[in-house]
Design an enzyme around this catalytic site. Structure first.
Site, PDB file in Angstrom:
ATOM      1  N   ILE A  15       0.834  -1.212   0.000  1.00 29.92           N
ATOM      2  CA  ILE A  15       0.000   0.000   0.000  1.00 29.92           C
ATOM      3  C   ILE A  15       0.867   1.260   0.000  1.00 29.92           C
ATOM      4  CG2 ILE A  15      -0.297   0.206   2.519  1.00 29.92           C
ATOM      5  CD1 ILE A  15      -3.063   0.685  -0.097  1.00 29.92           C
ATOM      6  N   SER A  37      11.071   0.470   8.363  1.00 26.60           N
ATOM      7  CA  SER A  37      10.459  -0.758   7.897  1.00 26.60           C
ATOM      8  C   SER A  37      11.236  -1.934   8.457  1.00 26.60           C
ATOM      9  CB  SER A  37      10.482  -0.801   6.359  1.00 26.60           C
ATOM     10  OG  SER A  37       9.899  -2.005   5.898  1.00 26.60           O
ATOM     11  N   ARG A  38      10.484  -2.948   8.900  1.00 20.03           N
ATOM     12  CA  ARG A  38      11.157  -4.162   9.370  1.00 20.03           C
ATOM     13  C   ARG A  38      11.685  -4.969   8.192  1.00 20.03           C
ATOM     14  NH1 ARG A  38       7.300  -6.836  13.836  1.00 20.03           N
ATOM     15  NH2 ARG A  38       5.817  -6.493  12.151  1.00 20.03           N
ATOM     16  N   LYS A  92      -6.267   2.310   6.946  1.00 27.75           N
ATOM     17  CA  LYS A  92      -7.482   1.655   7.425  1.00 27.75           C
ATOM     18  C   LYS A  92      -7.276   0.155   7.537  1.00 27.75           C
ATOM     19  CE  LYS A  92      -9.321  -0.800   4.829  1.00 27.75           C
ATOM     20  NZ  LYS A  92      -9.283  -1.927   3.813  1.00 27.75           N
ATOM     21  N   ASP A 170     -12.063  -6.990   5.363  1.00 23.85           N
ATOM     22  CA  ASP A 170     -10.931  -6.117   5.007  1.00 23.85           C
ATOM     23  C   ASP A 170     -11.326  -5.216   3.842  1.00 23.85           C
ATOM     24  OD1 ASP A 170      -7.785  -5.579   5.159  1.00 23.85           O
ATOM     25  OD2 ASP A 170      -8.362  -5.820   3.056  1.00 23.85           O
TER      26      ASP A 170
END
Lengths: 309, 309
Positions: A15, A37-38, A92, A170
């Site tokens: 996203i 970011s991991r 979201k 979702d």
């Protein structure tokens, strides 16, 4: 021109790459100052960090943090950002649970920072005109149909059918984010039949009964829709039937030609976030998530056949 | 003495007869002026009606309405009472969904009447002292165990395992009403394993992971507990471990003798309602219901063997 809002974007997944980064690149009110970011993903030319704590500690003079990670774990990330005095914009649904969202709203208010629980479908082209047209009208019926192919839109995303993955809600929560925004009266879930594959934890299809302003409504969700995909909301009123198709982007009003417009959902979200930050005003709306939770509270459960991607 | 609060009690089932009517009979701030019930039950010497609308229309000069019906359908009853300008006291859980409770809170505020979402377990003898003792302490652990025999406490109540019946959360929400009241920090559900009989829709057992103020907690629920019944909350803190047994009525603090007191839950609820009405102040707390909804949102599901009463 006002000083740009310096962003530290957290979570560089699909996203972020598909929507957030292009929207930001085209909006000169924002400057992408750092990322966290991991995963090993980074954005070219932007300092990257392995965690939000590391990013905050690195001192990029950040103003705000968009959270593009999955909802599980976002509460902790948002709490860390708020604690550091940063404004927060959340993808979201904003968090895994309602209590987490309420807690973040309290924390943001106490700290004097902006919290924005974004609902991207509300920024689709047909939504605001639909809201304006419905204002003051008497709703007499409501039909929401949200049918898409999980394999096409969520290939291999096992988590979406796992605990807390929301399953067909979702995408379905996008419909609820539009409906709660455009309807002139409150929306309720009165019944919910959920179909969950016997090897999964979240529903792959659902059939809900709704109620708004004295009128009955239906909400049909299916994650196994091949062929044409359907994201429709139809609202019967004393002034005729409003039809919102293609996820809110295409609006048909009685007696008018259907209107369609360019998809500018994420540019619109960031424009709104810039306004919120300028005004130091939060925008927290839990209603779409609350309706999903309400559906779970009243649910009847049916088993569906096992699902594999 | 001030004028008595004239009550129109709605729903003459087990909870009304066991708790509400005895509490009211002993409290001279209230006068039972009328009842409404779909069942043929009536209260001797009190005008009875078949519906809340009929009771309101009959003109008993009512001030307030306690709702003792099941949560499904209470939204409509409460909305009718509020619309008629009556104060409303609701049994737990206040309604079938969170959106219904939020809606009633808005309606009551707009109409200037009192809405009281009562949680009877909060009025148990040990709860306020527990809350006072925990204030300002650092919680380091939390264990809630709620195990009772459905056949003993809910004989033949099929609805409790049906859609919207809450299953083992029907008693479990009492624990959450206490925990949210006494804990010095917010409470969250992070995981929930639900066990639902294959012939039912609501869980008969559950195992939850909780989190509060940085500490982990557990919440074990079982509806098939024969022999000794368990309704315990234990809170580890930097000042020792607090133990609240027997549904909140028995409190043990570190280094003190356990205290037990007479069960005065419902008299306490009505005393509080009288104060709220006198002050024209509402008391609406959705947190226990929200945590059950949160558990449903993050739930993993296991099938349990078929259950019959």
């Amino acid at each position: 021109m006002a000083k740009r809002i310096r962003l530290g974007l957290v979570g560089i997944g699909k996203i972020a790459r598909d929507q957030h980064l292009p929207a930001l690149a085209a909006d000169d009110r924002f400057e992408l100052a750092a990322t966290a970011s991991r995963s090993p993903h980074q954005v070219d030319g932007v300092p990257g960090h392995g965690s939000i704590e590391e990013m905050i500690a690195a001192g990029h003079d950040l103003d705000a943090v968009p959270l593009c990670t999955p909802p599980q774990g976002r509460h902790q990330l948002a709490a860390a950002a708020i604690e550091a005095g940063l404004h927060v914009m959340m993808e979201k649904p904003p968090a895994a649970t309602l209590s987490e969202v309420e807690d973040l709203a309290r924390r943001a208010e106490a700290k004097g920072v902006v919290l924005y629980t974004s609902w991207h479908s509300r920024a689709a082209a047909g939504v605001e005109p639909a809201r304006e047209w419905l204002a003051g009208k008497q709703v007499t019926g409501l039909r929401i149909t949200w049918k898409e192919d999980i394999r096409r839109w969520h290939p291999g995303q096992e988590w979406i059918l796992g605990p807390g993955g929301f399953g067909v809600f979702d995408p379905g929560i996008n419909a609820l984010s539009i409906a709660t925004h455009i309807l002139p009266q409150e929306l309720f879930v009165t019944e919910a039949a959920l179909r969950t594959p016997e090897n999964r934890h979240a529903p792959i299809a659902a059939s809900l009964k709704l109620r708004t302003g004295g009128a009955d409504g239906s909400f049909e969700l299916d994650f196994l829709q091949t062929g044409p995909q359907t994201w429709d909301i139809e609202v019967d009123t004393d002034g005729g039937t409003l039809k919102l198709h293609e996820g809110g982007s295409k609006l048909a009003l009685p007696g008018e030609e259907p209107r369609a417009a360019e998809n500018r959902e994420y540019p619109n979200l960031y424009a709104h976030f810039a306004e919120l930050v300028a005004a130091r005003r939060s925008d927290v709306d839990v209603r779409p998530l609350r309706l999903v939770a309400d559906a779970m509270l009243v649910a009847s459960h049916e088993r569906a056949e096992a699902f594999t991607f």
